[in-house]
Design a protein around this motif. Structure first.
Motif, PDB file in Angstrom:
ATOM      1  N   VAL A 107       1.177  -1.237   0.089  1.00 22.21           N
ATOM      2  CA  VAL A 107       0.000   0.076  -0.398  1.00 22.21           C
ATOM      3  C   VAL A 107       0.230   1.256  -0.117  1.00 22.21           C
ATOM      4  O   VAL A 107       0.339   2.914  -0.876  1.00 22.21           O
ATOM      5  N   ARG A 111       0.683   5.101  -1.910  1.00 21.08           N
ATOM      6  CA  ARG A 111       0.283   6.016  -1.828  1.00 21.08           C
ATOM      7  C   ARG A 111       1.791   7.603  -1.785  1.00 21.08           C
ATOM      8  O   ARG A 111       1.267   8.371  -1.915  1.00 21.08           O
ATOM      9  N   TYR A 122      -7.478  -1.766   0.638  1.00 22.93           N
ATOM     10  CA  TYR A 122      -6.238  -1.670  -0.855  1.00 22.93           C
ATOM     11  C   TYR A 122      -6.467  -2.910  -0.656  1.00 22.93           C
ATOM     12  O   TYR A 122      -6.067  -3.825   0.687  1.00 22.93           O
ATOM     13  N   THR A 145      -8.933   0.090  -4.420  1.00 20.34           N
ATOM     14  CA  THR A 145      -9.108   0.717  -3.223  1.00 20.34           C
ATOM     15  C   THR A 145     -10.373   1.194  -3.273  1.00 20.34           C
ATOM     16  O   THR A 145     -11.197   1.371  -4.046  1.00 20.34           O
TER      17      THR A 145
END
Length: 305
Positions: A107, A111, A122, A145
């Protein structure tokens, strides 16, 4: 030199058709065996049961059991399909790339791009990783997501609502040369039209699809020359999906909102040419645009040295 699609397809078909037929037949026979067992059970229940409701319950449970086995059989076949077909497709296109259906991107890798950090859940799978032809490191995968909200309904019960915010193909490129620039190519958005960092590109078709945001207009246009701009136009005309890119110094991020990727069909082997061509486009059209972008970035850096 990269192979063309026709050559890749012929090789994949010849290599995979025998094993996939065998796998599909074995799973089909297994499910058929379960079906026959369930039929026998329901016949016996129909004969010995005193109440019709018992037969109804038995049939309902049998349907549920059969659906579970069908789902698991498809999952097993889909796994084999990915490992054989998609793995081969990736490797034949570029020997420097590998495919792993059992892993995805962390993740934190998503990000970092800051494409969308409003999500709460996610999921990632089907990782492609390795190097482009010039040795530049790349990794990508399918990601999904969700935004998650909690609320109390009219009966006072706690409820949860999930909204999908993105589903598609996402990748990260570690550039070996740093352009010392920030450039973002986003989907055309009215709210970006009046941004001071927005660049008006000399292409009405590009402007129809994208907004180009940068901290240095002149330098950015040295990278986004007319031939590269044409690549960005082509990918939107060919596959119609949202395609976005961010260049932040020595990192490049991209995402392609194409929905599910790499899944085997519910029926058949999944070796139909049009079916394989769809995956070819989903994987390699974005990669070609990214490769071309990387080449332009490196050329730009070289001219500044």
């Amino acid at each position: 030199m990269k192979k063309d699609f026709e050559e890749i397809y012929t090789e994949i078909y010849e290599e995979c058709v025998k094993d996939l037929k065998s796998a599909r037949n074995k799973l089909g026979k297994f499910v058929l065996g379960i079906l026959l067992v369930l039929i026998v059970i329901n016949v016996i229940v129909g004969i010995v049961a005193d109440y019709k409701s018992l037969l109804t319950i038995s049939i309902s449970l049998s349907i549920l059991v059969l659906l579970i086995f069908l789902k698991n059989a498809h999952k097993i076949y889909s796994q084999k399909y990915k490992d054989m077909v998609i793995g081969s497709l990736v490797k034949k296109y570029n020997q420097g790339l590998s495919f792993d259906s059992k892993s995805g991107l962390a993740v934190i890798d998503y990000r970092m791009s800051n494409f969308d950090n409003t999500f709460k859940e996610y999921y990632s799978e089907d990782r492609i990783y390795g190097t482009l032809e010039d040795g530049t490191a790349i990794q990508s995968s399918e990601i999904t997501t969700y935004d998650v909200s909690h609320y109390v309904d009219s009966n006072g019960e706690n409820k949860t609502s999930k909204t999908q915010t993105f589903r598609g193909y996402y990748g990260v490129v570690k550039l070996s040369k740093n352009p010392a620039l920030e450039i973002t190519i986003l989907d055309d958005n009215f709210t970006k039209k009046y941004s001071r960092k927005r660049v008006e590109v000399d292409s009405s078709e590009f402007e129809k699809f994208y907004d180009c945001i940068t901290n240095n207009r002149v330098e950015a246009m040295e990278i986004f020359t007319s031939d590269l701009i044409e690549k960005y136009i082509d990918i939107r005309n060919i596959n119609k999906y949202l395609f976005e890119v961010k260049i932040i110094n020595n990192m490049l991020y991209f995402r392609y909102k194409c929905g599910d990727v790499f899944e085997a069909p519910a029926f058949g082997l999944g070796l139909n040419k049009d079916f394989i061509r769809k995956y070819y486009k989903l994987i390699f059209y974005p990669l070609e645009v990214i490769e071309e972008t990387v080449n332009h970035i490196y050329s730009y850096v070289d001219t500044k040295q």
